[in-house]
Motif scaffolding. Sequence first.
Motif, short mmCIF file in Angstrom:
data_model
loop_
_atom_site.label_atom_id
_atom_site.label_comp_id
_atom_site.label_asym_id
_atom_site.label_seq_id
_atom_site.Cartn_x
_atom_site.Cartn_y
_atom_site.Cartn_z
N ASP A 207 0.80 -1.01 0.05
CA ASP A 207 0.01 0.09 -0.02
C ASP A 207 0.99 1.25 -0.08
N TYR A 208 0.20 2.45 -0.47
CA TYR A 208 0.94 3.49 -0.31
C TYR A 208 0.82 4.24 1.25
N ALA A 209 1.67 4.98 1.41
CA ALA A 209 1.87 5.67 2.82
C ALA A 209 0.50 6.36 3.34
N THR A 210 0.09 5.59 4.56
CA THR A 210 -0.86 6.79 5.38
C THR A 210 0.05 8.02 5.82
N ALA A 211 1.40 7.69 6.25
CA ALA A 211 2.57 8.54 6.55
C ALA A 211 3.58 8.03 6.43
N ALA A 212 4.74 8.69 6.13
CA ALA A 212 6.17 8.20 5.70
C ALA A 212 7.24 9.26 6.18
N ALA A 213 8.29 8.98 6.86
CA ALA A 213 9.21 9.89 7.10
C ALA A 213 10.68 9.39 6.52
N ALA A 214 11.26 10.38 5.92
CA ALA A 214 12.56 10.33 5.49
C ALA A 214 13.60 10.90 6.63
N VAL A 215 14.57 10.46 7.16
CA VAL A 215 15.50 11.04 8.18
C VAL A 215 16.98 10.67 7.77
N GLN A 216 17.68 11.84 7.58
CA GLN A 216 19.25 11.60 7.59
C GLN A 216 19.59 12.51 8.75
N ILE A 217 20.69 12.11 9.72
CA ILE A 217 21.23 12.93 10.80
C ILE A 217 22.56 12.73 11.02
N GLU A 218 23.40 13.86 11.30
CA GLU A 218 24.70 13.67 11.25
C GLU A 218 25.17 13.95 12.95
N LYS A 219 26.17 13.20 13.48
CA LYS A 219 26.38 13.63 14.85
C LYS A 219 27.96 14.09 14.80
N ASN A 220 27.94 14.86 15.88
CA ASN A 220 29.18 15.56 16.27
C ASN A 220 29.33 15.19 17.68
N GLY A 221 30.13 14.13 18.21
CA GLY A 221 30.18 13.94 19.70
C GLY A 221 28.97 13.58 20.19
N ASP A 222 28.34 14.12 21.10
CA ASP A 222 26.94 13.71 21.56
C ASP A 222 25.76 14.44 20.90
N VAL A 223 26.27 15.47 19.80
CA VAL A 223 25.21 16.67 19.33
C VAL A 223 25.00 16.42 18.01
#
Lengths: 164, 284
Positions: free
Chosen positions: B190-206
């Motif tokens: 099925d097509y999405a009811t809702a979808a999320a694409a996420v990319q995150i970069e970390k520097n130390g803990d932040v």
Amino acid sequence: MPKKMHIELTVNGKSHEFLAEPRELLIHTLRERLNLTGPHIGCETSHCGACTVIVNGKSVKSCTMFVAQANGADLTTIEGLGTPDAPHVLQTAFREHHGLQCGFCTPGMITRASKLLEENPNPTEEEIRFGMAGNLCRCTGYQNIVKSILAAASELNAAKEAAE
Amino acid sequence: MIPAAFDYYRPKDMGGVIALLQEHGDDARVMAGGHSLIPMMKLRMAEIAHLIDLQDVAGLDGITVEGGRITLGAMVTQHQIIDSAALLAAAPILREAALQIADPQVRYMGTVGGNVANGDPGNDMPGLMQCLDATFTLVGPDGSREVAARSFYHAAYMTDRDDSEVLTSVSFAAPRGGYAYEKQKRKIGDYATAAAAVQIEKNGDVCASASIAMTNLSDTPVWSKAASAALVGTTVDDAAIAAAVAAMQADIEPVEDNRGPAAFKRHAAATVLTRAIRRAWDRA
Ligand SMILES: Cc1cc2nc3c(=O)[nH]c(=O)nc-3n(C[C@H](O)[C@H](O)[C@H](O)COP(=O)(O)OP(=O)(O)OC[C@H]3O[C@@H](n4cnc5c(N)ncnc54)[C@H](O)[C@@H]3O)c2cc1C
Ligand code: FES
Ligand code: FES
């Protein structure tokens, strides 16, 4: 009359040439023109997989392909996998493990499963469920379909080992 | 379910495609895998007098990973994306997303070009490409041009592409850090009811950078600049995630349809985004 085009198909090793309107759906070509009634029409809306055939090495829902797109292609249908006298390992496994009840979905199931095992000869149960997700069955609850495919996989692998 | 009659063409090069598009104007349409177009034609929601099949057009089928840049030819299928070891190493979010599109049969036929050019808000690749800040290359009678995925979508089925242009490739810088594609759907295929694409970069803990895009929650994909910014400089704790979700809610405009009322879609949007952020952060 809409224009017809010259079509050449190889189906189960046999070549066919004919004139057809480009809009003819491949499932209709197979069933009505070539008398290959193994592939079924379940939903006609790309959802159920009963019409699954192999086109140039891909599992394809033949209700969602024009004959014009398939022009020049090499096709395999359930009729090309096995015969009543010499059934495919999957066909035998479906019979032995009760992988079917009414049988309507079975040609699509087995045609798709044959491709799945070719790409992944040692699938886990989860991989089978994921790889068969384009084929719907209203009868079996899938349990025995998965069992049949697992059994066919070990049969094929044992045969391969014996040959080596 | 028989579509209206059409003339069928299978040109071997882009020049042939463009010439046909110029000759027939609005009456002509290109077809890639056909798994969005053929269903529409069968329902007679699309009647196309001149159908141009791209399957034999040279130069549309490669996957290249070079100098930190990834390029996908328009005719690369979802199946090829899933199968590519080079892509898995360079941009694993593509495989994670492609595995959640449709079913195995559809994925052998559906192409990245068709998915991003279609303009259906339900398609998964447009949001993904906005998350990755991808660039689309279009070729038309006057040569080629590039358009950012983030400015390509105007409304449902209305994109920046002119009728006489063909999308030839999609490219983006190899993403860094953690990733996740999270999709809520009623059933497999099925097509999405809702979808999320996420990319995150970390520097130390932040969190050093983040990119968030949402699918099927407006008449276009939504890249949420505010939601992305809400994570930067934080430790991506519960408060930061809640802030990102709130910012995302301000950018989407879901409407009621057979996947549920707008309030339910907002709930699903919050859930998929929260899960996606957590998974991407874990992987960062
Ligand atoms: C049962 C089913 C379930 C599906 N589920 C999902 C899903 O969950 N998520 C999802 O994202 N998709 C889903 N799809 C859609 C599938 O991924 C499509 O194949 C894809 O969206 C379109 O790719 P295509 O190659 O088939 O394009 P086509 O159907 O050939 O074309 C789609 C449109 O794009 C245009 N177009 C195609 N290629 C180009 C190009 N290179 N340049 C310019 N215009 C072009 C065509 O003219 C047409 O208007 C599903 C499809 C089916 C049948
Ligand atoms: S008949 Fe083709 S998918 Fe159902
Ligand atoms: S056995 Fe009846 S639909 Fe599958």
